[in-house]
Design an enzyme around this catalytic site. Structure first.
Site, PDB file in Angstrom:
ATOM      1  N   VAL A 128       0.873  -1.171   0.000  1.00  9.73           N
ATOM      2  CA  VAL A 128       0.000   0.000   0.000  1.00  9.73           C
ATOM      3  C   VAL A 128       0.909   1.220   0.000  1.00  9.73           C
ATOM      4  O   VAL A 128       2.090   1.132   0.337  1.00  9.73           O
ATOM      5  CB  VAL A 128      -0.970   0.024   1.207  1.00  9.73           C
ATOM      6  CG1 VAL A 128      -2.021  -1.072   1.079  1.00  9.73           C
ATOM      7  CG2 VAL A 128      -0.242  -0.091   2.522  1.00  9.73           C
ATOM      8  N   SER A 129       0.362   2.366  -0.370  1.00 13.05           N
ATOM      9  CA  SER A 129       1.187   3.555  -0.574  1.00 13.05           C
ATOM     10  C   SER A 129       1.548   4.314   0.697  1.00 13.05           C
ATOM     11  O   SER A 129       2.584   4.960   0.755  1.00 13.05           O
ATOM     12  CB  SER A 129       0.482   4.519  -1.532  1.00 13.05           C
ATOM     13  OG  SER A 129       0.290   3.890  -2.772  1.00 13.05           O
ATOM     14  N   THR A 130       0.672   4.258   1.704  1.00 10.72           N
ATOM     15  CA  THR A 130       0.927   5.043   2.912  1.00 10.72           C
ATOM     16  C   THR A 130       0.743   4.212   4.165  1.00 10.72           C
ATOM     17  O   THR A 130       0.066   3.179   4.151  1.00 10.72           O
ATOM     18  CB  THR A 130      -0.014   6.262   2.992  1.00 10.72           C
ATOM     19  OG1 THR A 130      -1.372   5.795   3.072  1.00 10.72           O
ATOM     20  CG2 THR A 130       0.133   7.174   1.781  1.00 10.72           C
ATOM     21  N   GLN A 168      -2.844   3.185   5.400  1.00  6.94           N
ATOM     22  CA  GLN A 168      -3.637   2.229   4.628  1.00  6.94           C
ATOM     23  C   GLN A 168      -3.406   0.814   5.161  1.00  6.94           C
ATOM     24  O   GLN A 168      -2.364   0.521   5.732  1.00  6.94           O
ATOM     25  CB  GLN A 168      -3.258   2.294   3.149  1.00  6.94           C
ATOM     26  CG  GLN A 168      -3.638   3.598   2.485  1.00  6.94           C
ATOM     27  CD  GLN A 168      -3.162   3.657   1.048  1.00  6.94           C
ATOM     28  OE1 GLN A 168      -2.012   3.379   0.769  1.00  6.94           O
ATOM     29  NE2 GLN A 168      -4.058   4.035   0.151  1.00  6.94           N
TER      30      GLN A 168
END
Length: 178
Positions: free
Chosen positions: A8-10, A13
Site C-alpha cells: 500500500v502507498s501510505t 492504509q
C-alpha cells in the site's frame, strides 16, 4: 512455491485485503510493505524478488501493487523469468507468465497502467494550473518562519547555521534572506 507481495502507498492504509487474497491463493511466504509504488526503494519487493527460486511463482493482487511503469514491470518480470520464476496477478487472472497468453496480457496491462499513471498526473497538473489562474492555489504553506530566519541572520549566524537550527534547507534560508 507460491510467494506473495503486497503493498500500500501510505502507513495509514491497510494491507489486510491483499494479505488475505494472497493467503487464499495459497502463498506460503508473503512480503509486504507500506511505501509509494513509484519509488524503486522497496526493500520487501527486492527481498521477494531475491527469495524466489526456479519453479516458484510470485503473486500480487494487482499490477499496480507491483509496478507503476511498464519499464519497471518488464525489468522485474524479466528478472523473474531469468530465474525461471513465474509471475501472476490474483485479481487480474489473465496475467500469468507461465502461459504465452498471460505474457501478452501482462504487456498490454502494463502499458495501460503506465498510461493511467501519466493521465492522472496530467489531470492533476491541469487542475493546479486552473486553480492558479483562479487565484485559489497558492502552493504549499510556508513551513519556515521568515521572521525567525531574519532574526537569526541579524544575530550574525551564517545561513548554514540558521538552516541547521530551524531544520530546513540552506537554499530556503538564502531565498528568504534575499
Amino acid at each position: 512455491m507460491l510467494v506473495g507481495y503486497a503493498r500500500v502507498s501510505t502507513e495509514d492504509q491497510s494491507l489486510d485485503v491483499q494479505l488475505d487474497a494472497l493467503k487464499a491463493a495459497g502463498c506460503e511466504k508473503v512480503f509486504s510493505e507500506k511505501l509509494s509504488g513509484t519509488t524503486m526503494r522497496r526493500p520487501q519487493l527486492v527481498q521477494a524478488l531475491e527469495f524466489c527460486r526456479e519453479g516458484d511463482v510470485l503473486l500480487v493482487t494487482r499490477l499496480d501493487r507491483f509496478a507503476r511503469s511498464s519499464v519497471d514491470l518488464h525489468i522485474m518480470v524479466e528478472q523473474l523469468m531469468k530465474k525461471c520464476v513465474g509471475f501472476r496477478c490474483v485479481e487480474q487472472g489473465g496475467i500469468d507468465t507461465t502461459t504465452i497468453h498471460g505474457e501478452l496480457m501482462l504487456g498490454v496491462l502494463g502499458a495501460v497502467a503506465q498510461f493511467e499513471t501519466k493521465l492522472r498526473s496530467e489531470r492533476q497538473r491541469e487542475g493546479i494550473e486552473q486553480a492558479k489562474r483562479k487565484g485559489v492555489y497558492k502552493g504549499r504553506r510556508a513551513t519556515i518562519d521568515p521572521v525567525a530566519v531574519r532574526r537569526l541572520l541579524d544575530e550574525g549566524k551564517k545561513p548554514v547555521e540558521v538552516a541547521r537550527e530551524l531544520g530546513c534547507n540552506r537554499a530556503s534560508v538564502y531565498r528568504l534572506a534575499g
